[in-house]
Design an enzyme around this catalytic site. Structure first.
Site, mmCIF file in Angstrom:
data_model
loop_
_atom_site.group_PDB
_atom_site.id
_atom_site.type_symbol
_atom_site.label_atom_id
_atom_site.label_comp_id
_atom_site.label_asym_id
_atom_site.label_seq_id
_atom_site.Cartn_x
_atom_site.Cartn_y
_atom_site.Cartn_z
ATOM 1 N N GLU A 108 -5.039 -8.572 -0.384
ATOM 2 C CA GLU A 108 -5.902 -8.220 0.754
ATOM 3 C C GLU A 108 -7.328 -8.095 0.242
ATOM 4 O O GLU A 108 -7.596 -7.256 -0.631
ATOM 5 C CB GLU A 108 -5.461 -6.906 1.425
ATOM 6 C CG GLU A 108 -4.152 -7.043 2.192
ATOM 7 C CD GLU A 108 -3.814 -5.807 3.025
ATOM 8 O OE1 GLU A 108 -4.744 -5.131 3.503
ATOM 9 O OE2 GLU A 108 -2.605 -5.547 3.188
ATOM 10 N N GLU B 16 0.838 -1.212 0.000
ATOM 11 C CA GLU B 16 0.000 0.000 0.000
ATOM 12 C C GLU B 16 0.870 1.259 0.000
ATOM 13 O O GLU B 16 0.730 2.139 0.864
ATOM 14 C CB GLU B 16 -0.984 -0.008 1.178
ATOM 15 C CG GLU B 16 -1.992 -1.128 1.064
ATOM 16 C CD GLU B 16 -3.190 -1.023 2.015
ATOM 17 O OE1 GLU B 16 -3.255 -0.084 2.822
ATOM 18 O OE2 GLU B 16 -4.081 -1.888 1.913
#
Lengths: 101, 494
Positions: free
Chosen positions: B295, B173
């Site tokens: 995720e 991220e």
């Protein structure tokens, strides 16, 4: 109740969205939601909290690492139980309610 | 009656078993308490990892496990987690609001966990607050077999031979908690960092670049344009949040409207894969670069009375349907999606296992993943039919029934779900393309309510049960209860 039902376009930063530190004001607000009939007597509450306070599994002064719960809430509830893996520790915690029933 | 026609002689791709992967982060009680209890714990354990969870994960056939994050990865310094445990550094994990981390679960413990459950390790390195040198040296520590200070350090710490490590993520991220970067900047950093992710001996790394958040197609565009040649995989994260990030909604107390919204948001994964895949096709028409959905899953408000930073949520039949819907979508896109990792393994978000002290329960999501494990590394089969419609939100509807099928070693498996919270679905299932007859048996997961879930006092409220399809003509007639998931096995008759 869910505040917004549409698919979000602007998302908050997930990493910053939650903290393990729980303020006194948050705890008081949560405790205020417990119904009187679900709560243990004050003496039992104090004994349970004293046991939690001496437990090595208490984190951040608020949280039991065995279940993730805020101990002041769990200790307040008649239905609350100690999740410690040691039966001897669990029994001491449960006994507080019986003694002050 | 609805219809599903499976073409048993028409394979559309291979379902990489790694789409059934998992994710375990140093967050809440996932690693500590959920997996790691320490060797001196009264909870039965193997080398510090609790036996009840190990047994459940072995049964689940976890193919690959991502660690140590997540956001934590870009704050993790691997040297803090090696050597004698008593001397390991205690640190503050600031990404999750100041969690104390004692580093008792580190590199050696993670590889031991993977070994014990039979999963391939997938390690995510630190770009956000680390350095090229730190990442390079971690790989040397783990995978170098020769004479070097880092390989010798590994030996001093009790591991003579290097580990095999295939999957390695270069940051996480990086648009957010992994460095707040712009895609152009991260693409350059990715190229630099991956240069020093050396392949030692016969250990071949599969390098995964930090990918987009949800529908940030520009991130994918820039990464593919600038660095496709240097990566094997590109990640994507998307969570199913019924409400807003500020008020996500309860995991167990919801009505049919919230159920529908949750399903619509889960189905958004299909559009994301289609569109990110289209961007990737432009630069990689051969589909060499895998899309790694490392995720995904539901994200609700934490269970009342639990620490808000621990992200502990219950798991109902709604989660089971979300999981099934995602797996169908991943099967559909199996020529591009090479891995997916549900978040997270234990006690955090859409967990497959929940623990409380020495007690453990298996969630409805666990049962779906186990029922669907038969599709791992199987050939996806073409399938068409009439799947009905469900939902009225904004005049849009979803197919009421989802179906997917695969073939492995001559055996055909078909999985179906019924999204409707209150109405059963009757489906006529036909298997075409085979002259052999089949023996059919199956398993179904259904609850007595859409919010049905398992608790520590009642851990078997939601469990798979045997399921039969009625033979009707040349096919089968299937009745799917409201909000249910089923897997059928078709074994060719000798």
């Amino acid at each position: 109740m869910i505040a917004a039902m549409g698919i979000d376009k602007a998302e908050a930063c997930k990493g910053c969205s939650s903290s393990v530190q729980v303020s006194e004001a948050q705890l008081i607000r949560l405790l205020g939601k417990i119904k009187a009939e679900d709560a243990v007597a004050d003496d039992a509450y104090r004994e349970r909290l004293a046991a939690c306070g001496n437990c090595e599994s208490l984190a951040y002064g608020t949280t039991c690492m065995h279940c993730g719960c805020l101990v002041r809430l769990r200790a307040k509830l008649k239905a609350g139980r100690c999740p410690h893996p040691s039966p001897a520790v669990r029994e001491r915690w449960q006994a507080a309610v019986k003694e002050h029933a | 009656m609805l219809k599903a026609i499976v073409h048993t002689d028409w394979a559309t791709g291979t379902i990489n078993k790694n789409i059934y992967g998992h994710f375990s982060e140093h967050l809440g009680r996932c690693i500590y308490e959920g997996l790691w209890v320490g060797e001196d714990s009264p909870i039965p354990n193997t080398d510090g990892i609790r036996n009840d969870v190990l047994e459940a994960l072995r049964e689940l056939k976890v193919p690959v496990l991502r660690w140590p994050g997540g956001c934590f990865a870009d704050e993790y310094h691997w040297r803090d987690g090696i050597g004698t445990r008593e001397t390991r550094k205690r640190m503050i994990n600031t990404h999750w609001g100041g969690v104390v981390e004692n580093n008792h679960f580190g590199t050696h413990e993670f590889f031991r966990l993977c070994e014990l459950i039979g999963a391939e390790p997938y390690i995510c390195g630190n770009v956000g607050s680390g350095s090229v040198q730190e990442m390079s040296e971690w790989l040397e520590y783990m995978t170098f077999d020769g004479e070097s200070p880092l390989a010798n350090l590994r030996r001093q710490n009790g591991r003579e031979k290097p580990w095999k490590l295939k999957y390695f993520g270069v940051g996480n991220e990086n648009w957010g908690c992994g460095g707040s970067m712009l895609p152009e900047y991260y693409a350059d950093l990715y190229r630099q960092y991956q240069t020093y992710c050396r392949q030692y001996g016969d250990n071949k790394l599969y390098k995964i670049a930090g990918g987009a958040n949800s529908d940030d197609y520009r991130w994918t565009e820039v990464l593919m344009q600038k660095a496709a040649g240097q990566m094997d995989g590109l990640s994507l994260h998307y969570y199913t949040v019924p409400g807003s990030w500020e008020s996500k909604g309860s995991a167990t107390e919801f009505d049919e409207r919230e159920w529908e919204i949750t399903m619509r948001k889960a189905m958004h994964m299909d559009e994301l894969l289609e569109r990110h895949g289209t961007v990737m096709d432009r630069y990689d028409p051969e589909r060499r670069v895998g899309l790694i959905v490392d995720e995904w899953g539901t994200w609700f408000d934490v269970e009342p009375g639990t620490n808000p930073g621990f992200l502990y949520q219950q798991n109902t039949m709604r989660d089971a349907l979300v999981a099934a819907a995602h797996l169908h979508i991943f099967h559909k896109h199996c020529n591009r999606v090479q891995m997916a990792n549900i978040a997270q393994l234990v006690n955090v978000l859409q967990a497959v296992v929940l623990t409380e002290g020495d007690r453990m329960l298996l969630t409805p999501t666990y049962h779906v993943l186990k029922m669907y494990a038969v599709h791992q590394d199987a050939e996806a089969l073409a399938l068409h039919g009439e799947f009905g419609s469900y939902g009225t939100e904004d005049g849009k509807s979803l197919p009421q029934v989802g179906a997917t099928a695969s073939r492995k070693d001559g055996v055909v498996h078909a999985s179906l779900y019924n999204l409707h919270p209150t109405e059963a679905a009757e489906v006529a299932l036909e298997l075409r393309g085979s002259e052999a007859g089949f023996d059919c048996d199956g398993t179904v997961l259904a609850g007595d309510a859409i919010s049905a879930h398992n608790t520590f006092d009642a851990p078997a409220q939601v469990e798979p049960k045997p399921f039969q399809a009625a033979v009707e003509g040349a096919g089968y007639k299937i009745r799917l209860a409201p909000a249910s998931v089923a897997t059928l096995r078709f074994t060719p008759r000798a």
